[in-house]
Design a protein around this motif. Sequence first.
Motif, PDB file in Angstrom:
ATOM      1  N   TRP A  58      -0.846  30.914 -17.820  1.00 52.81           N
ATOM      2  CA  TRP A  58      -0.902  30.780 -19.269  1.00 52.81           C
ATOM      3  C   TRP A  58      -2.346  30.715 -19.738  1.00 52.81           C
ATOM      4  O   TRP A  58      -3.149  29.971 -19.187  1.00 52.81           O
ATOM      5  CB  TRP A  58      -0.161  29.520 -19.723  1.00 52.81           C
ATOM      6  N   PHE A  61      -1.758  26.641 -24.000  1.00 52.02           N
ATOM      7  CA  PHE A  61      -0.503  25.890 -24.035  1.00 52.02           C
ATOM      8  C   PHE A  61       0.416  26.439 -25.117  1.00 52.02           C
ATOM      9  O   PHE A  61       1.642  26.366 -24.995  1.00 52.02           O
ATOM     10  CB  PHE A  61      -0.780  24.405 -24.288  1.00 52.02           C
ATOM     11  N   LEU A  62      -0.164  27.011 -26.175  1.00 54.87           N
ATOM     12  CA  LEU A  62       0.650  27.559 -27.256  1.00 54.87           C
ATOM     13  C   LEU A  62       1.581  28.655 -26.736  1.00 54.87           C
ATOM     14  O   LEU A  62       2.752  28.723 -27.130  1.00 54.87           O
ATOM     15  CB  LEU A  62      -0.251  28.125 -28.360  1.00 54.87           C
ATOM     16  N   PHE A  65       4.396  27.035 -25.039  1.00 53.38           N
ATOM     17  CA  PHE A  65       5.258  26.384 -26.032  1.00 53.38           C
ATOM     18  C   PHE A  65       6.186  27.400 -26.700  1.00 53.38           C
ATOM     19  O   PHE A  65       7.337  27.106 -27.018  1.00 53.38           O
ATOM     20  CB  PHE A  65       4.393  25.682 -27.081  1.00 53.38           C
ATOM     21  N   PHE A 105      11.855  27.213 -21.589  1.00 56.47           N
ATOM     22  CA  PHE A 105      10.431  27.320 -21.282  1.00 56.47           C
ATOM     23  C   PHE A 105      10.248  27.964 -19.910  1.00 56.47           C
ATOM     24  O   PHE A 105      10.905  27.598 -18.941  1.00 56.47           O
ATOM     25  CB  PHE A 105       9.769  25.940 -21.304  1.00 56.47           C
TER      26      PHE A 105
END
Length: 255
Positions: A58, A61-62, A65, A105
């Motif tokens: 990633w 973190f967005l 999310f 997720f």
Amino acid sequence: MFNSRQYFGVLPDTVTIANLLSITKDSPEILEIYDKKPNLVVRVTMGDQSFVYKRFGWRSFLHFFLSPTFKSRARASWDTAQALLQNRVSTPKPLFVYTRRFVGFILENIYLTQAIHPHVQFRHLNTEEHSSKFIQNVVYSLADSIAKMHNANILHNDLTIGNFIVDQSGNVFIVDLNRAKVKHAVTLKERLSDLARINLKHLSKTDDSLLHIFFDRYAEICDEEIDWISAYWSFRERRLKRQRLKKRFKNLIGF
């Protein structure tokens, strides 16, 4: 329901999911490392088989999310590879995809492909190590693949010279497919926007004729009668201008 797993393709013989999940940048199975961060991309050998292993990470973190709202990048790569191969566009053969989600997720995101070995990145072609004829054939092959891709209504969206690999015969393989989109139709503007991502100045540095070889072949396949070279440079300059403005803005706000 809460901990779902998705598989596509067939695992190489003697390889298990546990084997794939245990691979790190220090694993003894690794023969070559192509990238480490945010994605781990390596050529590995297990048993008597060699393949390319890509474990997506990633960038922020967005993105993690938001992952319940989109297809995994491994699955997106798989789908695009299948579409490319169906339209005779060279890309490493996809072997297997594994995605694990928890309440939507994405926790694990792995893509395996055939290894094109040995190979050289397009950006590393040079007249000291490769003959002019070899480089001309590579440029022709690249234009051929990109034109067929666009004719199949596929936009790559990351056409950088690092995403083209070349085997010993001069065949070009398009890689890094997770941003690609399959559309109902690709407009002329979209073609040029995709092409503008490629730094074709890399070609003209070594041989002015290479740019003409590229666009002559591209135009022949896409069958659009415009001044492709002038249109490319126009779109390229606009793209570079946007990138410069974006960089200044980020510097201004402290990113």
